[in-house]
Design a protein around this motif. Sequence first.
Motif, PDB file in Angstrom:
ATOM      1  N   THR A  91     -13.132   8.488   3.008  1.00  0.00           N
ATOM      2  CA  THR A  91     -13.924   9.276   2.388  1.00  0.00           C
ATOM      3  C   THR A  91     -14.196   9.323   0.862  1.00  0.00           C
ATOM      4  O   THR A  91     -13.099   8.520   0.261  1.00  0.00           O
ATOM      5  CB  THR A  91     -13.752  10.614   2.787  1.00  0.00           C
ATOM      6  N   GLU A  92     -15.093   9.732   0.257  1.00  0.00           N
ATOM      7  CA  GLU A  92     -15.249  10.214  -1.147  1.00  0.00           C
ATOM      8  C   GLU A  92     -14.155  11.000  -1.704  1.00  0.00           C
ATOM      9  O   GLU A  92     -13.632  10.812  -2.575  1.00  0.00           O
ATOM     10  CB  GLU A  92     -16.632  10.637  -1.358  1.00  0.00           C
ATOM     11  N   GLN A  93     -13.604  11.575  -0.897  1.00  0.00           N
ATOM     12  CA  GLN A  93     -12.270  12.655  -1.092  1.00  0.00           C
ATOM     13  C   GLN A  93     -11.253  11.679  -1.415  1.00  0.00           C
ATOM     14  O   GLN A  93     -10.603  11.795  -2.533  1.00  0.00           O
ATOM     15  CB  GLN A  93     -12.132  13.655   0.106  1.00  0.00           C
ATOM     16  N   LEU A  94     -10.916  10.671  -0.508  1.00  0.00           N
ATOM     17  CA  LEU A  94      -9.815   9.751  -0.748  1.00  0.00           C
ATOM     18  C   LEU A  94      -9.958   8.830  -1.918  1.00  0.00           C
ATOM     19  O   LEU A  94      -9.183   8.791  -2.803  1.00  0.00           O
ATOM     20  CB  LEU A  94      -9.624   8.830   0.304  1.00  0.00           C
ATOM     21  N   LYS A  95     -11.412   8.605  -2.273  1.00  0.00           N
ATOM     22  CA  LYS A  95     -11.626   7.679  -3.674  1.00  0.00           C
ATOM     23  C   LYS A  95     -11.378   8.855  -4.931  1.00  0.00           C
ATOM     24  O   LYS A  95     -10.691   8.304  -5.838  1.00  0.00           O
ATOM     25  CB  LYS A  95     -13.240   7.689  -3.470  1.00  0.00           C
ATOM     26  N   ALA A  96     -11.698   9.812  -4.642  1.00  0.00           N
ATOM     27  CA  ALA A  96     -11.311  10.807  -5.774  1.00  0.00           C
ATOM     28  C   ALA A  96     -10.017  11.159  -6.253  1.00  0.00           C
ATOM     29  O   ALA A  96      -9.604  10.889  -7.193  1.00  0.00           O
ATOM     30  CB  ALA A  96     -11.829  12.078  -5.841  1.00  0.00           C
ATOM     31  N   GLU A  97      -9.388  11.195  -4.715  1.00  0.00           N
ATOM     32  CA  GLU A  97      -7.743  11.507  -4.788  1.00  0.00           C
ATOM     33  C   GLU A  97      -6.762  10.320  -5.326  1.00  0.00           C
ATOM     34  O   GLU A  97      -5.710  10.187  -5.995  1.00  0.00           O
ATOM     35  CB  GLU A  97      -7.161  12.055  -3.664  1.00  0.00           C
ATOM     36  N   TRP A 102      -7.905   3.518  -1.755  1.00  0.00           N
ATOM     37  CA  TRP A 102      -9.398   3.471  -1.414  1.00  0.00           C
ATOM     38  C   TRP A 102      -9.955   2.079  -1.633  1.00  0.00           C
ATOM     39  O   TRP A 102     -10.550   1.579  -0.483  1.00  0.00           O
ATOM     40  CB  TRP A 102     -10.484   4.729  -1.960  1.00  0.00           C
TER      41      TRP A 102
END
Length: 124
Positions: A91-97, A102
């Motif tokens: 997800t985009e959340q994984l990308k941010a974290e 990612w």
Amino acid sequence: MVQSLFEELGGKYERQGDYLIPCLTVPAEEEQAIGIWGQRHLDYLKQYRKVTYTNLLTSGRLNAYLADINRQAQERFERLIEGMKQAQGITEQLKAENALEWTGCLNNIRACAREIVEKEIIFA
């Protein structure tokens, strides 16, 4: 003088020295953009499917055929990537974290999708 089958069908010859050479032309076809998938399939046709390549080339349908293959392959590639991302929870959340994780996951997904598209469409 008896006409050849080529002449009966409307063909013409041109004289070059002592020889009569038939005037052959390939039918004109519409130029369409061929992407990376189309280029890969073209290489495959030239190397392993020479008769199919020659038939498409001489009938004037090669460019349209390759453009269609390119479109199909690109659509399949994008659908596979989206499906695999959802299945693996990318997800985009994984990308941010964790951008590095990612990136690694996405590269793995793209490699898998590329192999599937090549097997199903490009080298079939």
